[in-house]
Design a protein around this motif. Structure first.
Motif, mmCIF file in Angstrom:
data_model
loop_
_atom_site.group_PDB
_atom_site.id
_atom_site.type_symbol
_atom_site.label_atom_id
_atom_site.label_comp_id
_atom_site.label_asym_id
_atom_site.label_seq_id
_atom_site.Cartn_x
_atom_site.Cartn_y
_atom_site.Cartn_z
ATOM 1 N N HIS A 62 23.605 2.168 29.637
ATOM 2 C CA HIS A 62 23.873 1.055 28.740
ATOM 3 C C HIS A 62 23.581 -0.277 29.417
ATOM 4 O O HIS A 62 23.755 -0.433 30.623
ATOM 5 N N GLN A 143 23.217 -4.548 22.334
ATOM 6 C CA GLN A 143 23.265 -3.437 23.279
ATOM 7 C C GLN A 143 21.887 -2.787 23.439
ATOM 8 O O GLN A 143 21.132 -2.651 22.478
ATOM 9 N N ASP A 145 20.423 0.787 24.818
ATOM 10 C CA ASP A 145 20.785 2.140 25.225
ATOM 11 C C ASP A 145 19.526 2.881 25.650
ATOM 12 O O ASP A 145 18.541 2.921 24.911
ATOM 13 N N LYS A 168 24.740 8.895 19.927
ATOM 14 C CA LYS A 168 23.980 7.671 20.193
ATOM 15 C C LYS A 168 23.252 7.758 21.535
ATOM 16 O O LYS A 168 22.072 7.418 21.626
ATOM 17 N N ASP A 169 23.945 8.225 22.567
ATOM 18 C CA ASP A 169 23.311 8.336 23.878
ATOM 19 C C ASP A 169 22.260 9.445 23.896
ATOM 20 O O ASP A 169 21.185 9.283 24.476
ATOM 21 N N ALA A 172 19.142 8.197 22.239
ATOM 22 C CA ALA A 172 18.652 6.887 22.676
ATOM 23 C C ALA A 172 17.193 6.978 23.129
ATOM 24 O O ALA A 172 16.705 8.033 23.530
#
Length: 199
Positions: A62, A143, A145, A168-169, A172
């Motif tokens: 992040h 943000q 990522d 989300k990760d 990414a």
């Protein structure tokens, strides 16, 4: 504090000098004046965040777009974790390189993450808790990522079973995609550039 610069320029590991006695131990976890002296950059916290995670949880990589940018001072306040910083500053001599530290509550090790550098960690114990002291407040939509399993980064997480990750990760973009999208900060010598100019 004892301070060591990592292989990522501007990222440092701080180790407090502990004062033990029969009750336990005392140490200074953060002195902004010392951070500023070492980094040469003002560091005035705007927000403090915590995250608690199960063992084998992977969070990151992040960062925050520049502007507004965000420096972080991170430490593990419960349990232990493998902490990784990744140089995402375009033009940096160490662009794409990383540094790994093990942070645990007992040692008090802290990592300073400068603007433009990505950060992530893998928890090594149950109910590990990390504290982030950050230089800017949360701004929605800023943000950045990067997939922590990006093959181009090939980060040495050291897990032996698939880690727990947020959707989300896991979904990414990779570093190359972020580079092509023009969302990463730019490095010129010791100066980090904003998208629309220097600061």
């Amino acid at each position: 504090m004892d301070v060591v610069e990592t292989r990522v320029p501007g990222a440092f590991v701080f180790t407090p000098r502990q004062i033990p006695d029969e009750r336990g131990v005392f140490f200074e976890a953060l002195r902004c004046d010392q951070v500023e002296e070492v980094t040469g950059v003002p560091f005035r916290p705007e927000q403090i965040n915590y995250s608690a995670s199960r063992r084998n949880t992977l969070r990151g990589i992040h960062g925050v777009a520049v502007p507004p940018g965000q420096a972080k001072y991170v430490t593990c306040v419960r349990g232990a974790l493998r902490d990784v910083v990744v140089d995402l500053r375009v033009g940096s001599p160490t662009f794409g390189e990383h540094h790994v530290s093990v942070l645990d509550a007992g040692s008090g090790h802290c990592v300073y993450v400068p603007e433009g550098v990505g950060h992530g960690f893998l928890t090594l114990t149950e109910d590990a808790c990390i504290c982030y002291v950050v230089s800017t407040r949360y701004v929605p939509g800023t943000q950045i990522d990067i997939n922590p399993l990006d093959a181009d980064l090939a980060l040495p997480w050291g897990f032996t079973e698939p880690p727990l990750m947020s959707r989300k990760d896991a979904q990414a973009q990779g570093m190359r995609e972020a580079l092509a999208a023009g969302v990463l900060a730019h490095w010129r010598g010791a100066v980090l550039e904003h998208t629309e100019g220097r600061h």
